[in-house]
Every structure is written in C-alpha cells, then in structure tokens.
Design an enzyme around this catalytic site. Structure first.
Site, PDB file in Angstrom:
ATOM      1  NE  ARG A  47      -9.845  81.249  32.785  1.00  0.00           N
ATOM      2  CZ  ARG A  47     -10.718  81.456  31.801  1.00  0.00           C
ATOM      3  NH1 ARG A  47     -10.298  81.742  30.611  1.00  0.00           N
ATOM      4  NH2 ARG A  47     -12.023  81.393  32.020  1.00  0.00           N
ATOM      5  CB  THR A  48      -8.932  76.143  37.737  1.00  0.00           C
ATOM      6  OG1 THR A  48      -9.045  77.543  37.950  1.00  0.00           O
ATOM      7  CG2 THR A  48      -8.269  75.512  38.941  1.00  0.00           C
ATOM      8  CE  LYS A  75     -25.241  54.411  41.229  1.00  0.00           C
ATOM      9  NZ  LYS A  75     -24.347  53.257  41.372  1.00  0.00           N
ATOM     10  NE  ARG A  96     -12.981  75.823  40.607  1.00  0.00           N
ATOM     11  CZ  ARG A  96     -12.734  76.765  39.703  1.00  0.00           C
ATOM     12  NH1 ARG A  96     -13.589  77.002  38.739  1.00  0.00           N
ATOM     13  NH2 ARG A  96     -11.614  77.458  39.759  1.00  0.00           N
ATOM     14  CG  HIS A 124      -9.230  79.972  43.142  1.00  0.00           C
ATOM     15  ND1 HIS A 124      -8.398  78.903  42.895  1.00  0.00           N
ATOM     16  CD2 HIS A 124      -9.850  80.241  41.961  1.00  0.00           C
ATOM     17  CE1 HIS A 124      -8.518  78.543  41.627  1.00  0.00           C
ATOM     18  NE2 HIS A 124      -9.392  79.342  41.035  1.00  0.00           N
TER      19      HIS A 124
HETATM   20  C1  NCD Z   1     -12.123  82.214  39.240  1.00  0.00           C
HETATM   21  C2  NCD Z   1     -12.858  81.287  40.194  1.00  0.00           C
HETATM   22  O1  NCD Z   1     -13.242  80.188  39.805  1.00  0.00           O
HETATM   23  O2  NCD Z   1     -13.006  81.686  41.327  1.00  0.00           O
HETATM   24  N1  NCD Z   1     -11.807  81.613  38.025  1.00  0.00           N
HETATM   25  C3  NCD Z   1     -10.631  80.949  37.908  1.00  0.00           C
HETATM   26  O3  NCD Z   1     -10.396  79.954  38.562  1.00  0.00           O
HETATM   27  N2  NCD Z   1      -9.704  81.484  37.095  1.00  0.00           N
HETATM   28  C4  NCD Z   1     -12.793  83.516  39.060  1.00  0.00           C
HETATM   29  C5  NCD Z   1     -14.221  83.557  38.614  1.00  0.00           C
HETATM   30  O4  NCD Z   1     -14.844  82.523  38.359  1.00  0.00           O
HETATM   31  O5  NCD Z   1     -14.721  84.651  38.493  1.00  0.00           O
END
Ligand code: NCD
Length: 297
Positions: A47-48, A75, A96, A124
């Site tokens: 999703r993100t 590397k 991320r 997050h």
């Molecule tokens: C979350 C995350 O990555 O922290 N997912 C997301 O970004 N919607 C929650 C999760 O992974 O449980």
C-alpha cells in the site's frame, strides 16, 4: 521533510486535509510536472509504495526507479553514500528502512527532502496522516472520540506515530488492548498520561470505543521470529456484534494476517479499506506540500 509526525503542526495538517479532500472530490491536479521522485524501499510494502507511486503519477511527477536488489548496496555501499547520490538525481526521496532512525541518517546527508515511509519499529508518519484523515472525514472533526489501539503495540510503528498525533491534534481518549508480551512501552504509556482511559485485558473488552485500531503482530521485528505470541487475537464479526457499539469502526493499517476475520469486511464495522484508499489523496497532498516552493528544506 517528514521524518517524524512531530514535523507536522496543526496548520500543515489541516492544509493537507483540505488538499486531500479536493483531490478526493474533484480529482488530482498536475502540480508536480517536471519533478522526479524516487521511492527507496529497503523493506516490503504494498500500500505505502503503490499509493505513493499512484499519487506521484496522478500529480504529474515522474518516478525514478530504485531496487535494493540491483543497487550498489549489494556491493557494500553505505546507506549514506546511496542517499547522497539518489538525492543529487531526484527532487524528493521517499524511504522505508528496517532500521530505526534510518531516515534521520538519510536526512543528514541528503540534498533533497526525505519522507519517512516507515523506519523499523520507530515511526510511520504518512500512515498516521491517512489514519487521521480517515477519522476526520468519518467523524467530521478530530475532537471528542474514543479510540482503542490494539494488537502489537510494542513493535507497530503505525501505533507510535498515531499516539503522538492523537495527543497533539485531538482530544481523543485512548484505550489499549494487546497480548501481554506485545504491550506498549512505558515510554509511550507515559506519553499518553491521563488521556489513557483503559488497558483492556482482552480484545472483547477493548471493543467499546468509537474507533478500534487493530494491528498485525510484527513477527519480523522479534529477535527470534519463531517465538510464539501467548495469545494471538482474532477479531470477528460475532465479537463485534456482541461487544462493540453499533457505530464502532474498525481501522487497520493493513496488511492483515490473521487478526481480522474476513466476515467483518462487508459489515458496517469495517473502515479499513476506505482508510487504505485515503492514502493516495493524503500522500498526493503531502508530495505537493513538501515540493512546494515555499518550503525550502
Ligand atoms: C504498516 C507498516 O508497514 O508499518 N503497513 C503499512 O504501511 N500500511 C503496518 C504493518 O506492516 O503491519
């Protein structure tokens, strides 16, 4: 720059809500033409990443591809050097990473703004923006509601950012519900202070709230991922019908694994799919804000 939800204030938040609402009702505006944005995901995401990339394309910007598999990280290049280079190519990095504070490290060497799309169990912030936008749209304001934070409160970064935002931007009363081994750290419990109304000893007892925010057990963050959780909690429709208010809404950042039964999906309790969809609008608003000319970072 968005490293922590603490980087957002109430004015920015409502500006983002207004823009997100416009995009949702009237469609996107191509205000980001000629911008190049790279999504650097060192951890899995559906999703993100997809909602950011959809927002990028809908706003008229372009995506600079990055894959950990094919990069010089393989590397032995450091995160710092990788970011230095990426930030001299792109106008914005969305990142991320499995390590806490990795986006802070990136910020220190980057020539362009960084958006933290999740750093280990730390924060997050963009998930929190869409969580709050969803509550705001559904509830009509950010005041006078109760929310239960449930599931893995120890390792969920979505919970950590959400707590900070609930305290800063709302007057919500907060309940907690988690298996004992996954309870919220004392640091965050102290932060909640007198806004905490209840620590529910079971899932059922946490359900009497306006919003019930469920999270997945973050096994990948356990020191030993095979360690069983003493009590894996599964929320299903019968439980909601018996213990929740009729108006209670279930939120979840997703992905769900086995903590929300699919029989809730078609019920009035479910708000998590709408929540996920809102990610595109609020992230589009955020991209526009961060790349806006008034905001030299
Ligand atoms: C979350 C995350 O990555 O922290 N997912 C997301 O970004 N919607 C929650 C999760 O992974 O449980």
């Amino acid at each position: 720059m968005l490293i922590s939800i603490k980087d957002i204030n109430k004015n920015i938040l409502f500006h983002l809500f207004n823009r997100a609402k416009t995009f949702k009702q009237q469609g996107f505006e191509k205000t980001l033409q000629n911008k190049i944005i790279t999504t650097m995901f060192f951890e899995p995401s559906t999703r993100t990443k997809m909602s950011f990339e959809t927002a990028i394309l809908r706003m008229g910007a372009e995506i600079l591809n990055f894959s950990t598999e094919n990069s010089s990280l393989k590397k032995g290049e450091t995160l710092e050097d990788t970011i230095r280079m990426a930030s001299s190519y792109a106008d914005l990095i969305i990142m991320r990473h499995p390590e806490e504070k990795a986006s802070l490290r990136a910020k220190k060497v980057s020539h362009c703004p960084i958006i933290n799309a999740g750093d280990g169990k730390n924060e997050h912030p963009t998930q929190t923006l869409l969580d709050l936008f969803t509550i705001y749209q559904h509830h009509g304001s950010l005041d006078n509601f109760t929310i239960t934070l449930a599931g893995d409160l120890k390792y969920s970064r979505t919970i950590h950012s959400l707590i900070i935002a609930l305290l800063d931007f709302t007057n919500a009363k907060i309940s907690l519900a988690s298996p004992k081994s996954l309870s919220l750290s004392t640091e965050y419990q102290q932060l909640i202070g007198d806004r905490l109304i209840n620590i529910a000893p079971s899932l059922q007892e946490g359900l009497k709230s306006d919003y019930f925010y469920m999270t997945r057990v973050q096994k990948e963050r356990f020191s030993d991922p095979t360690t069983p959780v003493e009590d894996e909690w599964l929320l299903d429709l019968a439980m909601c019908q018996q213990h929740a208010h009729p108006h209670t809404k279930i939120l979840h950042p997703l992905p769900r694994v086995n903590e929300i039964a699919t029989d809730i999906d078609d019920s009035d309790f479910q708000l998590y799919f709408e929540q996920a969809k809102n990610g595109i609008f609020i992230r589009a608003a955020l991209l526009e804000y961060v790349l806006g000319e008034d905001h030299a970072y």
